[in-house]
Design a protein around this motif. Structure first.
Motif, short mmCIF file in Angstrom:
data_model
loop_
_atom_site.label_atom_id
_atom_site.label_comp_id
_atom_site.label_asym_id
_atom_site.label_seq_id
_atom_site.Cartn_x
_atom_site.Cartn_y
_atom_site.Cartn_z
N ASP A 181 -30.25 -42.67 0.86
CA ASP A 181 -29.58 -43.91 0.44
C ASP A 181 -28.22 -43.62 -0.18
OD1 ASP A 181 -31.81 -45.31 1.32
OD2 ASP A 181 -32.59 -45.70 -0.71
N ALA A 182 -28.16 -42.60 -1.02
CA ALA A 182 -26.90 -42.25 -1.68
C ALA A 182 -25.88 -41.75 -0.67
CB ALA A 182 -27.15 -41.20 -2.77
N LEU A 183 -26.32 -40.93 0.27
CA LEU A 183 -25.41 -40.45 1.31
C LEU A 183 -24.88 -41.60 2.15
CD1 LEU A 183 -27.30 -37.22 2.38
CD2 LEU A 183 -24.97 -37.31 1.45
N ARG A 184 -25.73 -42.56 2.45
CA ARG A 184 -25.30 -43.73 3.21
C ARG A 184 -24.23 -44.51 2.44
NH1 ARG A 184 -29.94 -46.01 4.09
NH2 ARG A 184 -30.26 -44.88 6.01
N ARG A 185 -24.45 -44.72 1.14
CA ARG A 185 -23.46 -45.42 0.32
C ARG A 185 -22.13 -44.69 0.31
NH1 ARG A 185 -27.67 -45.89 -3.41
NH2 ARG A 185 -26.79 -44.18 -4.61
N LEU A 186 -22.19 -43.36 0.16
CA LEU A 186 -20.97 -42.57 0.12
C LEU A 186 -20.27 -42.54 1.48
CD1 LEU A 186 -22.22 -39.69 -2.19
CD2 LEU A 186 -20.57 -41.48 -2.77
N ARG A 187 -21.03 -42.55 2.56
CA ARG A 187 -20.43 -42.65 3.91
C ARG A 187 -19.76 -44.01 4.07
NH1 ARG A 187 -25.43 -40.72 6.13
NH2 ARG A 187 -25.68 -42.80 6.98
N ASP A 188 -20.47 -45.06 3.69
CA ASP A 188 -19.92 -46.41 3.79
C ASP A 188 -18.68 -46.58 2.92
OD1 ASP A 188 -22.00 -47.00 5.52
OD2 ASP A 188 -23.12 -48.21 4.05
N GLY A 189 -18.65 -45.85 1.80
CA GLY A 189 -17.50 -45.89 0.89
C GLY A 189 -16.35 -44.99 1.32
N GLY A 190 -16.55 -44.24 2.41
CA GLY A 190 -15.49 -43.40 2.94
C GLY A 190 -15.30 -42.07 2.24
N LEU A 191 -16.29 -41.63 1.47
CA LEU A 191 -16.15 -40.37 0.73
C LEU A 191 -16.86 -39.20 1.39
CD1 LEU A 191 -16.63 -41.74 -2.90
CD2 LEU A 191 -14.50 -41.30 -1.66
N VAL A 192 -17.86 -39.49 2.21
CA VAL A 192 -18.65 -38.45 2.87
C VAL A 192 -18.67 -38.74 4.37
CG1 VAL A 192 -21.00 -37.52 3.13
CG2 VAL A 192 -20.08 -37.94 0.86
N HIS A 193 -18.61 -37.67 5.15
CA HIS A 193 -18.67 -37.78 6.61
C HIS A 193 -19.89 -37.02 7.10
CE1 HIS A 193 -17.23 -38.19 10.69
NE2 HIS A 193 -17.35 -36.89 10.85
#
Length: 116
Positions: free
Chosen positions: A52-64
């Motif tokens: 869930d956290a990785l998904r949020r960070l991907r959606d936020g443009g911080l993680v690929h």
């Protein structure tokens, strides 16, 4: 609210979500697979919480996330890489602030002392 302040508040909210700081600082070391993140982050999040956290960070443009033939790798984006030293500086300043003004243990400087 001023648009600049709203943007800053949105970024702070994203970073304040559970596991965000741990993920960002861990990925700041090197790209990692999901299982590596689970091993590196202590205390370890549940698989669902990490996902869930990785998904949020991907959606936020911080993680690929790159899916390399079934072995997906997570990396910081340019935005995440740029944000990491800002977060480190912010955390150092918050630690200094906390050492001076701990919640529940405020050290009186005289000027902020409650009247007797």
């Amino acid at each position: 609210m001023d648009d600049d302040l709203q943007d800053a508040q949105d970024a702070i909210k994203l970073c304040a979500q559970r596991w965000s700081l741990e993920i960002l600082t861990t990925l700041g070391q090197r790209p990692m697979r999901f299982s590596e993140l689970l091993r590196e982050i202590r205390p370890a999040p549940s698989s669902k919480s990490l996902n869930d956290a990785l998904r949020r960070l991907r959606d936020g443009g911080l993680v690929h996330h790159v899916d390399d033939a079934g072995a997906g790798t997570y990396t910081l984006t340019a935005a995440g890489t740029h944000l990491l030293p800002l977060l480190s500086s912010f955390m150092r300043e918050i630690r200094r602030w906390s050492e001076t003004y701990r919640v529940g243990c405020v050290r009186s400087t005289g000027a902020d002392a409650a009247p007797a």
